[in-house]
Design a protein around this motif. Structure first.
Motif, PDB file in Angstrom:
ATOM      1  N   ASN A 216     -17.544  17.372   5.714  1.00 60.18           N
ATOM      2  CA  ASN A 216     -17.247  17.858   7.060  1.00 60.18           C
ATOM      3  C   ASN A 216     -18.165  19.008   7.418  1.00 60.18           C
ATOM      4  OD1 ASN A 216     -15.790  20.643   6.609  1.00 60.18           O
ATOM      5  ND2 ASN A 216     -14.955  19.268   5.063  1.00 60.18           N
ATOM      6  N   ALA A 217     -18.171  19.375   8.695  1.00 59.78           N
ATOM      7  CA  ALA A 217     -19.102  20.401   9.181  1.00 59.78           C
ATOM      8  C   ALA A 217     -18.893  21.746   8.499  1.00 59.78           C
ATOM      9  CB  ALA A 217     -18.957  20.550  10.696  1.00 59.78           C
ATOM     10  N   THR A 218     -17.648  22.132   8.268  1.00 65.61           N
ATOM     11  CA  THR A 218     -17.374  23.444   7.670  1.00 65.61           C
ATOM     12  C   THR A 218     -17.771  23.486   6.203  1.00 65.61           C
ATOM     13  OG1 THR A 218     -15.581  23.877   9.227  1.00 65.61           O
ATOM     14  CG2 THR A 218     -15.581  25.152   7.191  1.00 65.61           C
ATOM     15  N   ILE A 280      -9.397  20.726  12.771  1.00 66.80           N
ATOM     16  CA  ILE A 280      -9.873  20.560  14.153  1.00 66.80           C
ATOM     17  C   ILE A 280     -10.500  21.852  14.661  1.00 66.80           C
ATOM     18  CG2 ILE A 280      -9.121  20.218  16.544  1.00 66.80           C
ATOM     19  CD1 ILE A 280      -6.969  18.276  15.357  1.00 66.80           C
ATOM     20  N   ASP A 281      -9.841  22.962  14.377  1.00 60.66           N
ATOM     21  CA  ASP A 281     -10.347  24.257  14.843  1.00 60.66           C
ATOM     22  C   ASP A 281     -11.659  24.625  14.154  1.00 60.66           C
ATOM     23  OD1 ASP A 281     -10.221  26.895  16.116  1.00 60.66           O
ATOM     24  OD2 ASP A 281      -9.703  27.637  14.108  1.00 60.66           O
ATOM     25  N   ARG A 282     -11.692  24.563  12.838  1.00 61.45           N
ATOM     26  CA  ARG A 282     -12.836  25.056  12.086  1.00 61.45           C
ATOM     27  C   ARG A 282     -14.019  24.093  12.130  1.00 61.45           C
ATOM     28  NH1 ARG A 282     -10.658  28.616   8.132  1.00 61.45           N
ATOM     29  NH2 ARG A 282     -12.598  28.530   6.963  1.00 61.45           N
ATOM     30  N   TYR A 283     -13.764  22.797  12.008  1.00 62.92           N
ATOM     31  CA  TYR A 283     -14.860  21.841  11.989  1.00 62.92           C
ATOM     32  C   TYR A 283     -15.593  21.836  13.325  1.00 62.92           C
ATOM     33  CZ  TYR A 283     -12.553  19.854   7.798  1.00 62.92           C
ATOM     34  OH  TYR A 283     -11.972  19.664   6.568  1.00 62.92           O
ATOM     35  N   SER A 284     -14.840  21.931  14.415  1.00 60.96           N
ATOM     36  CA  SER A 284     -15.487  21.899  15.727  1.00 60.96           C
ATOM     37  C   SER A 284     -16.346  23.140  15.949  1.00 60.96           C
ATOM     38  CB  SER A 284     -14.443  21.762  16.831  1.00 60.96           C
ATOM     39  OG  SER A 284     -13.546  22.856  16.843  1.00 60.96           O
ATOM     40  N   LYS A 285     -15.908  24.288  15.446  1.00 63.19           N
ATOM     41  CA  LYS A 285     -16.713  25.510  15.558  1.00 63.19           C
ATOM     42  C   LYS A 285     -17.991  25.402  14.729  1.00 63.19           C
ATOM     43  CE  LYS A 285     -12.822  28.704  16.324  1.00 63.19           C
ATOM     44  NZ  LYS A 285     -11.976  29.753  15.677  1.00 63.19           N
ATOM     45  N   ASP A 286     -17.852  24.940  13.488  1.00 59.13           N
ATOM     46  CA  ASP A 286     -19.023  24.871  12.614  1.00 59.13           C
ATOM     47  C   ASP A 286     -19.981  23.757  13.026  1.00 59.13           C
ATOM     48  OD1 ASP A 286     -18.876  27.015  10.642  1.00 59.13           O
ATOM     49  OD2 ASP A 286     -16.997  26.100  10.039  1.00 59.13           O
ATOM     50  N   TYR A 287     -19.469  22.739  13.679  1.00 56.80           N
ATOM     51  CA  TYR A 287     -20.341  21.694  14.225  1.00 56.80           C
ATOM     52  C   TYR A 287     -21.303  22.296  15.250  1.00 56.80           C
ATOM     53  CZ  TYR A 287     -21.644  17.337  16.631  1.00 56.80           C
ATOM     54  OH  TYR A 287     -22.340  16.292  17.202  1.00 56.80           O
ATOM     55  N   ILE A 288     -20.804  23.200  16.072  1.00 56.35           N
ATOM     56  CA  ILE A 288     -21.651  23.898  17.042  1.00 56.35           C
ATOM     57  C   ILE A 288     -22.619  24.848  16.331  1.00 56.35           C
ATOM     58  CG2 ILE A 288     -21.650  25.596  18.923  1.00 56.35           C
ATOM     59  CD1 ILE A 288     -18.971  24.350  19.829  1.00 56.35           C
TER      60      ILE A 288
END
Length: 368
Positions: A216-218, A280-288
């Motif tokens: 995952n992104a994070t 949902i919160d952390r992955y979406s932030k780290d994706y950016i």
């Protein structure tokens, strides 16, 4: 009517006080765990989250301490350590035990027959999966109690030197993956090396592998994937229905009071949902952050690669089902559950693509 005898009331108070003192004298039950994750990975954070829930809910009667991967044993040796009582419990994924029983990979490293990870957990709890997993662990003599939980979003195809454009791009590629995905990517022509999460980036940096998938992104960001690659391929069927796993040494678990067992089981489900919200919160932030700060380019995996994954998975599964009766039994159970569950989902759940485009697409207008 005569009053209750003072001596009887006093006796009762004395009994209760004695019971409380006896409980206090026993003290809390301490458990030492290890995860299969580096301390900086969000997966280790999920392990700590679960331990805190149990510790808080038991009021300190049960205290779980979670150590990171390698503190006691290497990540891939966690199951043995928990089974033998070297550790009281652990946090990892079932596919890390693939070498002991290939059917364990069906809790994660496969296409899930159109189920996502949450639906696969529904199969586990209500469709016969739990009983099959118990049978699997018994078949290999593992003295553990297992709680699969925490459904993961679809995992990326992974990190590469350049974008993957066709199935043949995997031919000769030195690639990291785990579980039955080993067989799938070997079937696509890759030279596969199974490594724990904490060892992947160093292996890429040293040239031992050329590409890798993790999760995952994070996790990918904190583990440093962007330091060794700037190309990430999104979407894949190799692990689109995976979940985490909590294990207890069975002897230690069986010796717990029923109240603590109930707290453990309910804390699993609470932590499972909390993990999804946090992801949902952390992955979406780290994706950016990966795009804006680390200059990573993301690409969608071509449909030709996705289709080839399914074709090869079916070939691998057919071979393993012929060799392993439990493997066959689990697949048949998953297929039966998936057929009705995914039909219901396809017919019932509205696509969110239209509403996404309406609010956030290139032609979107401000709603307010």
């Amino acid at each position: 009517m005569p009053n209750k005898s003072p001596s009887a009331a006093a006796t009762r108070r004395k009994f209760l006080k004695g019971a409380a003192l006896a409980t206090a004298a026993q003290g809390p039950i301490n458990m030492r765990w290890q995860s299969t994750w580096p301390s900086k990975d969000i997966f280790h954070e999920y392990a700590l989250d679960y331990a805190k829930k149990v510790n808080d809910m038991t009021g300190g009667d049960l205290k779980i301490e979670v150590l990171p991967a390698g503190a006691v044993v290497p990540a891939f040796q966690l199951l043995d350590a928990v089974s033998k009582g070297v550790l009281d419990g652990g946090h990892g994924v079932l596919v890390y035990h693939y070498g002991k029983q290939t059917a364990l990979a069906l809790w994660g490293s496969g296409p899930g027959y159109a189920m996502d990870a949450n639906m696969l957990l529904a199969w586990h709890k209500y469709g016969g999966g739990k009983e099959l997993l118990n049978k699997l662990y018994t078949s290999i003599g593992a003295n553990v109690v297992s709680f699969p939980y925490a459904p993961m979003p679809t995992q990326p195809l992974g990190w590469y030197k350049k974008p993957i454009t066709k199935p043949d791009d995997f031919k000769g590629l030195k690639f990291r993956t785990v579980g039955i995905s080993i067989d799938v990517f070997q079937g696509m022509g890759a030279a596969v090396n199974a490594l724990p999460g904490g060892e992947i980036v160093a292996a890429m940096d040293r040239g031992l592998i050329e590409a890798a998938e993790f999760n995952n992104a994070t996790s990918d960001r904190v583990l440093g994937f962007a330091d060794v690659s700037k190309t990430c391929m999104l979407q894949s069927y190799h692990q689109n229905a995976e979940q985490l796993e909590i294990t207890f040494n069975k002897t230690k678990y069986d010796g717990l009071p029923d109240k603590l067992k109930a707290i453990i089981a309910n804390a699993v489900e609470a932590a499972s949902q909390d993990m999804q919200w946090k992801a949902i919160d952390r992955y979406s932030k780290d994706y950016i952050e990966l795009q804006t700060k680390d200059n990573v380019k993301f690409y969608k995996t071509p449909d030709s690669v996705l289709k080839r994954q399914l074709e090869i998975f079916d070939e691998v599964a057919k071979k393993k089902a012929a060799e392993n009766p439990l493997f066959k039994e689990i697949i048949e159970s998953q297929l039966a559950f998936a057929k009705r569950a995914t039909q219901w989902e396809q017919d019932t759940v509205v696509s969110r693509k239209m509403v996404f485009d309406h609010y956030f697409g290139p032609n979107a207008k401000k709603p307010i």
